[in-house]
Design an enzyme around this catalytic site. Structure first.
Site, mmCIF file in Angstrom:
data_model
loop_
_atom_site.group_PDB
_atom_site.id
_atom_site.type_symbol
_atom_site.label_atom_id
_atom_site.label_comp_id
_atom_site.label_asym_id
_atom_site.label_seq_id
_atom_site.Cartn_x
_atom_site.Cartn_y
_atom_site.Cartn_z
ATOM 1 N N SER B 11 13.052 -7.656 9.522
ATOM 2 C CA SER B 11 13.422 -6.755 10.614
ATOM 3 C C SER B 11 14.728 -6.066 10.231
ATOM 4 O O SER B 11 14.836 -5.499 9.142
ATOM 5 C CB SER B 11 13.528 -7.574 11.906
ATOM 6 O OG SER B 11 13.836 -6.758 13.000
ATOM 7 N N HIS B 38 9.672 -4.494 10.681
ATOM 8 C CA HIS B 38 9.894 -3.841 11.981
ATOM 9 C C HIS B 38 10.578 -2.509 11.711
ATOM 10 O O HIS B 38 11.454 -2.431 10.862
ATOM 11 C CB HIS B 38 10.810 -4.685 12.870
ATOM 12 C CG HIS B 38 10.201 -5.989 13.270
ATOM 13 N ND1 HIS B 38 10.936 -6.979 13.877
ATOM 14 C CD2 HIS B 38 8.939 -6.478 13.157
ATOM 15 C CE1 HIS B 38 10.151 -8.019 14.122
ATOM 16 N NE2 HIS B 38 8.933 -7.746 13.683
ATOM 17 N N ASP B 130 10.539 -13.328 15.489
ATOM 18 C CA ASP B 130 9.221 -13.007 14.946
ATOM 19 C C ASP B 130 9.075 -13.618 13.554
ATOM 20 O O ASP B 130 9.991 -13.542 12.740
ATOM 21 C CB ASP B 130 9.042 -11.480 14.888
ATOM 22 C CG ASP B 130 7.599 -11.085 14.616
ATOM 23 O OD1 ASP B 130 6.696 -11.897 14.907
ATOM 24 O OD2 ASP B 130 7.380 -9.961 14.125
#
Lengths: 283, 185
Positions: B11, B38, B130
């Site tokens: 991310s 992401h 995540d």
């Protein structure tokens, strides 16, 4: 992680795989819906999500309920059939449609459109707005189909959450819309009601891409992010059906992450927009 | 070879980390590599070309049902979940998971289910949690769990969360991950 727990985990997965097979077989035998050629990974995720939402311990339990209660089957169809959607989802797609497909449609005295897998209708209203702004709505005969009657009933209403409208307005502007988006709906409390004339002429019908055939010849077919839920075998069937249903020179719009990879007729199309996955049938 | 696929999730800070990592993978790296990063909507236009300059391996965005094959670094496309389905990828537009689409957990869990112990999962820098559950699924099926040392991460949240779920994961500094993967093949 020890060998023992690895074996447990593998066994649990095997049990679930058997339960999925039984569930799909049960649904097919009793209700006629065939999900056996859906893509297993995403189907598995959605089934697990349904269990979570229904508070059920296993797919076996879900199967029992579906077999004995048709209303449960209806709920199941809704849960399966409503993926993420939005008005003017992927504004670039609608912009490309406006710039590259509209000129082809303008030459026709009238034309047919098929929304294959219309879900809750967002795409139908989006295209209606686009066609109206291009002066093409009176020439368009529109068909919108989905697997389940419940989903179509919702689509027909044309009622969306008011809180979604800001994002849709933004999408609309980026899609090349030349009016004011608020012109197309009436806000009432927390709901946005689409202008009824946008969908008045639409033919809404159930159609199952798994088992039903071609029902007309179309000049524009939108089938976006529907086939991603199918395995390669079923994708091939649906691609064949779409090809059969397209007029020569007709336009096919797929989702951004989709392609003609699984189509037996890939060489019969010319790309109208490579990155937005818009194709024209040329032979 | 024991492994058949490397899945990777990142991310915040992921693009910088990926530059370092991709630079250290050889041109003949023999495992397919699937990445969930992401991102915001403009990622494809700007970040992929920027990363290409640092990678000996070709980079691409996955199309639905594309074959999983070595010699490529495959990125989840914008606004789709990326899943492993047998010998190919699949995409979905299902709900956000961990507030993200693509989500690392979706890729990792599907990879663990499809390939069991033949998967390597790598969690890089990022905020949030995540990937933690996904890495746990990979470890539970006997796959290899790898986490960037949170101390070397631009954002330590994701690697820390992954380590809390999978304490037995191999922890490596960012510079060590590429060479480690290269030695697996």
């Amino acid at each position: 992680m020890g060998e023992g727990s690895e074996a447990d985990s593998a066994r649990q997965q095997e049990v679930e795989a058997v339960e999925v097979r039984l569930l799909l077989e049960g649904i097919r035998s009793l209700y006629g819906y065939d999900f056996r050629d859906y893509a297993p990974a995403s189907l598995g995720r959605r089934l697990r999500k349904i269990l979570e939402e229904e508070g059920l311990p296993s797919l076996s339990r879900l199967l029992e309920m579906i077999l004995h209660d048709p209303a449960q089957m209806g709920r199941f169809l809704i849960a399966l059939a409503v993926p993420t959607t939005a008005m003017f989802r992927d504004p670039g797609f609608f912009l490309a449609l406006r710039q590259k497909a509209v000129p082809l449609l303008k030459d026709l005295p009238f034309f047919r459109v098929w929304h294959a897998g219309c879900s809750t209708g967002e795409e139908v209203y989006s295209l209606a707005i686009l066609l109206e702004e291009e002066g093409l709505l009176p020439k368009a005969r529109r068909y919108a189909t989905d697997l389940s009657q419940e989903v179509i009933d919702k689509a027909k209403e044309g009622i969306f959450a008011a809180k979604a409208m800001q994002a849709y307005t933004n999408n609309y502007a980026r899609s090349g819309g030349h009016g004011s988006f608020s012109h197309y709906y009436t806000a009432k409390h927390d709901l946005a009601i689409m202008r009824p004339d946008l969908a008045r002429e639409v033919v809404w019908a159930t159609h199952n891409l798994v088992s039903d055939g071609s029902f007309n010849e179309f000049n524009l077919i939108l089938c976006r992010n529907v086939m991603i839920y199918f395995n390669p075998k079923l994708q091939e069937r649906v691609h064949h059906l779409l090809y059969d249903s397209l007029a020569m020179g007709g336009v096919l719009g797929l989702g951004r992450g989709e392609s003609l990879l699984g189509s037996p007729h890939a060489d019969c199309y010319r790309a109208l927009d490579v990155s937005e996955k818009i194709f024209v049938k040329v032979k | 070879m024991r492994y058949r696929l490397v899945v990777m999730g990142a991310s915040l800070g992921g693009l910088n980390a990926m530059q370092v990592l991709l630079k250290s993978l050889p041109k003949d790296f023999a495992l397919p590599l699937a990445v969930v990063q992401h991102r915001d909507k403009d990622f494809v236009d700007t970040a992929l070309p920027a990363l290409r300059a640092h990678s000996l391996l070709p980079l691409r965005e996955v199309d639905d049902k594309q074959a999983i094959e070595p010699g490529w670094v495959d990125f989840a496309p914008n606004d789709y979940h990326l899943l492993v389905d047998g010998d190919h990828y699949a995409l979905s537009v299902d709900e956000l998971v961990n507030l993200a689409r693509p989500a690392v957990d979706v890729l990792f869990i599907s990879a663990a289910e499809a390939l069991g112990p033949e998967v390597v999962g790598v969690i890089l820098t990022g905020t949030g949690v995540d990937g933690a559950q996904g890495l746990q699924a990979i470890a539970a099926r006997g796959g290899l769990a790898l986490v960037q040392d949170p101390a070397t991460a631009e954002a330590p949240g994701m690697p820390s969360a992954a380590l809390a779920c999978v304490p037995q994961a191999v922890v490596l500094p960012l510079e060590g991950i590429g060479p480690f993967l290269a030695r697996l093949t």
